[in-house]
Write a protein that holds these residues in place. Sequence first.
Motif, short mmCIF file in Angstrom:
data_model
loop_
_atom_site.label_atom_id
_atom_site.label_comp_id
_atom_site.label_asym_id
_atom_site.label_seq_id
_atom_site.Cartn_x
_atom_site.Cartn_y
_atom_site.Cartn_z
N ALA A 25 0.83 -1.20 0.00
CA ALA A 25 0.00 0.00 0.00
C ALA A 25 0.87 1.25 0.00
CB ALA A 25 -0.93 0.00 1.21
N HIS A 26 1.98 1.21 0.74
CA HIS A 26 2.91 2.34 0.73
C HIS A 26 3.47 2.56 -0.67
CE1 HIS A 26 3.62 3.46 5.03
NE2 HIS A 26 3.03 2.29 5.22
N LEU A 27 3.86 1.49 -1.33
CA LEU A 27 4.46 1.62 -2.66
C LEU A 27 3.45 2.16 -3.67
CD1 LEU A 27 6.57 -1.68 -2.82
CD2 LEU A 27 7.25 0.59 -2.01
N ARG A 28 2.20 1.71 -3.58
CA ARG A 28 1.16 2.18 -4.52
C ARG A 28 0.89 3.67 -4.32
NH1 ARG A 28 -1.68 -2.25 -2.56
NH2 ARG A 28 -3.34 -0.87 -1.82
N LEU A 29 0.86 4.10 -3.07
CA LEU A 29 0.62 5.52 -2.82
C LEU A 29 1.80 6.36 -3.30
CD1 LEU A 29 -1.22 7.68 -1.61
CD2 LEU A 29 0.02 7.42 0.54
N HIS A 30 3.02 5.85 -3.15
CA HIS A 30 4.19 6.60 -3.59
C HIS A 30 4.19 6.78 -5.11
CE1 HIS A 30 7.01 6.97 -0.03
NE2 HIS A 30 5.92 6.40 0.46
N GLU A 31 3.70 5.80 -5.84
CA GLU A 31 3.64 5.92 -7.29
C GLU A 31 2.61 6.98 -7.68
OE1 GLU A 31 4.77 5.55 -11.09
OE2 GLU A 31 5.74 4.69 -9.30
N ALA A 32 1.47 7.00 -7.00
CA ALA A 32 0.48 8.04 -7.27
C ALA A 32 1.02 9.41 -6.88
CB ALA A 32 -0.81 7.74 -6.50
#
Length: 316
Positions: A25-32
């Motif tokens: 979830a952290h990685l997905r938010l960082h991409e956004a």
Amino acid sequence: MTVTFTVSREVLEALDPSDAVALNAHLRLHEAWRLLGTLHLPTDDGARQAWFRALERLPMPLRKRWQMSLRHNRWSLADAADLACVTAEQAAAAGVRPPGVSVRLPDQTEVCRFDCADRAATLHRARAEAHAGIPAGMPVQDAWDRKFRGLVAGARHVVLVDRYALQGHLEPGRPQPSGLERLLRELDGLPGPAALTLYARPWSGHERAVRRLAEGLTRGGLREWRVRLVPDEVFKRHAHDRHLRIDRMVVQLGKGIEVLGGEHVFAASDYDVKAFTGFARAREEMLRRACQQSRWVRTGAVGGLVVAGRGRKARA
């Protein structure tokens, strides 16, 4: 089009290093965040220090990811945001009920469970806008506000690859101001200094266009403007598509920067926000190596103009 968001300190404190779903979830938010977001950190010193202490207790790989994102992505100090990313308990207290993932508060802030933040309605709309074209007839000011303003806010380096950009400024019958002029003036009006590099083709009026454009740059937001002239055949072979790069993201522009010319968009244009890939980086490097001349314009408090070619300098 960009989304301001917060991440509660409790989200960082509650992380279980063995929870692969939470880590992802952290990685997905960082991409956004990289493409569409601006992180808001607390304005209160104590709250901000507590947030950073929680960050420092994250597992090393994730902590490094956060530190890199803070170094390269947009952030500012503010207490309100479009999207608040919180723990499941905080979301429930705000009124989120399964199977829902978020709720809209009366002040229009969307409160979303952190593990579902990339599914928030606010981000969904921003993603749709990031891939939606610019229609003909749209007021150019609206196009700038919706499509560009949030992306360039806080930018350190902007690169425009558009072989017709200079030519469009002086082309007879083309609405004024030109798209390049509007871009330069908008960047020059930003609170933080930015640098712009333009890759364009040489033509008979390019020196006159550069000088005219530089005359209006007096507000101090544009620290430096580099103009690199590249042979037309290099553009045709390696950089036919036109784009605006803003730090580590690329905005693909079907009609080029002239889409911002005049008062209304003269023709429909493709528009697509993407990550700055290794392929795009290699293409820019190829243009840089192929440039015949490297002119640069620096603006200061009184709009000073310096023009330089390779191996020589001259003041105008």
